[in-house]
Write a protein that holds these residues in place. Structure first.
Motif, PDB file in Angstrom:
ATOM      1  N   GLY A 261       0.822  -1.191   0.000  1.00  0.00           N
ATOM      2  CA  GLY A 261       0.000   0.000   0.000  1.00  0.00           C
ATOM      3  C   GLY A 261       0.862   1.248   0.000  1.00  0.00           C
ATOM      4  O   GLY A 261       2.070   1.195  -0.247  1.00  0.00           O
TER       5      GLY A 261
ATOM      6  N   HIS B  29      -6.548  -1.860  -0.724  1.00  0.00           N
ATOM      7  CA  HIS B  29      -5.844  -0.619  -0.437  1.00  0.00           C
ATOM      8  C   HIS B  29      -6.816   0.515  -0.787  1.00  0.00           C
ATOM      9  O   HIS B  29      -8.013   0.380  -0.626  1.00  0.00           O
TER      10      HIS B  29
ATOM     11  N   TYR C  27      -1.726  -1.177   5.764  1.00  0.00           N
ATOM     12  CA  TYR C  27      -1.395   0.221   5.492  1.00  0.00           C
ATOM     13  C   TYR C  27      -2.591   1.123   5.811  1.00  0.00           C
ATOM     14  O   TYR C  27      -3.740   0.685   5.815  1.00  0.00           O
TER      15      TYR C  27
ATOM     16  N   ASP D 138      -6.336   1.007   4.361  1.00  0.00           N
ATOM     17  CA  ASP D 138      -6.745  -0.353   3.991  1.00  0.00           C
ATOM     18  C   ASP D 138      -8.149  -0.681   4.492  1.00  0.00           C
ATOM     19  O   ASP D 138      -8.555  -0.273   5.590  1.00  0.00           O
TER      20      ASP D 138
END
Length: 245
Positions: free
Chosen positions: A49, A68, A84, A87
């Motif tokens: 990500g 993502h 990330y 997410d």
């Protein structure tokens, strides 16, 4: 707890203002979670990500998909994969997943759950940590325990009907259309507000069940029995799961 209450009031005031000003995080949440495309492409090969990882998948059972910032492309969750900011995690039927976020936060997601990591960061120099998650549907158990060295620690969860702020707690949040259920275990201190009255924070402590409905200004509270607590702990366990494909 008075310090947490003051902080909670300030946070809720900012959220109320952000709704008016269309704050980027709130705007992003509504766009990303509106609905995932029916023709989503699911890939086995994982791509990173944006930015630095904010967490890690500890264990997964069944099929969970990670999105993502592009909800048209998803990746099958596997043990050890990084998470990330931005997410979206979606557990499918009979799927469970355990994750750890920065700041030492652990979470267990039940089947049929959609959770977005809106914000999660930790600064060792300033000894601060901030996590803001959005739960659209399903159930998640969160374990939050700020270290004594943490000078500024905030963990926030928002659903369709409720906003939750915690510094130390072991609790479950279940999100349904028009209703949120919050269940606490031992050593828990939460501030909960209905989005119908975001400035009014309510303290939730050990072994309580709170229900926040869309039309209610305050949560409905009841004591959680020992038997119910043990059953829920066993269901939403925070220990390793066996990988099953």
């Amino acid at each position: 707890m008075s310090r947490l209450r003051i902080k909670f009031t300030g946070v809720m005031s900012l959220i109320a203002l952000s709704v008016i000003l269309i704050h980027p995080a709130i705007s992003e949440m509504s766009l990303s979670e509106r609905s995932l495309p029916a023709d989503t492409v699911i890939r086995d090969s994982f791509l990173s990500g944006t930015g630095l990882p904010v967490g890690k998948i500890q264990s997964v059972r069944g099929e969970t998909v990670i999105f993502h910032r592009d909800p048209a492309v998803g990746y099958l969750a596997k043990t050890g994969l990084p998470l990330y900011q931005g997410d979206i995690l979606q557990t499918r039927k009979n799927s469970w997943i355990l994750c750890r976020l920065v700041g030492g936060i652990r979470l267990a997601m039940a089947p049929g759950t959609m959770l977005t990591l809106l914000q999660s960061n930790s600064n060792s120099a300033s000894k601060s940590s901030l996590s803001f998650l959005s739960l659209k549907q399903g159930g998640v158990r969160f374990y939050v325990d700020a270290t004594p060295e943490s000078s500024a620690f905030e963990f926030k969860v928002q659903t369709e009907t409720a906003f939750i702020l915690a510094k130390q707690a072991d609790f479950i949040v279940k999100a349904y259309p028009g209703q949120t259920e919050i269940i606490t275990f031992g050593k828990s201190r939460l501030e909960v507000a209905s989005l119908a009255a975001p400035e009014e924070g309510h303290l939730i402590t050990d072994y309580q069940r709170a229900v926040v409905k869309s039309e209610s200004a305050a949560p409905i509270l009841e004591t959680l029995s020992f038997g119910d607590a043990e059953t829920l702990k066993a269901e939403f366990r925070l220990t390793q799961l066996t990988n099953v494909r």
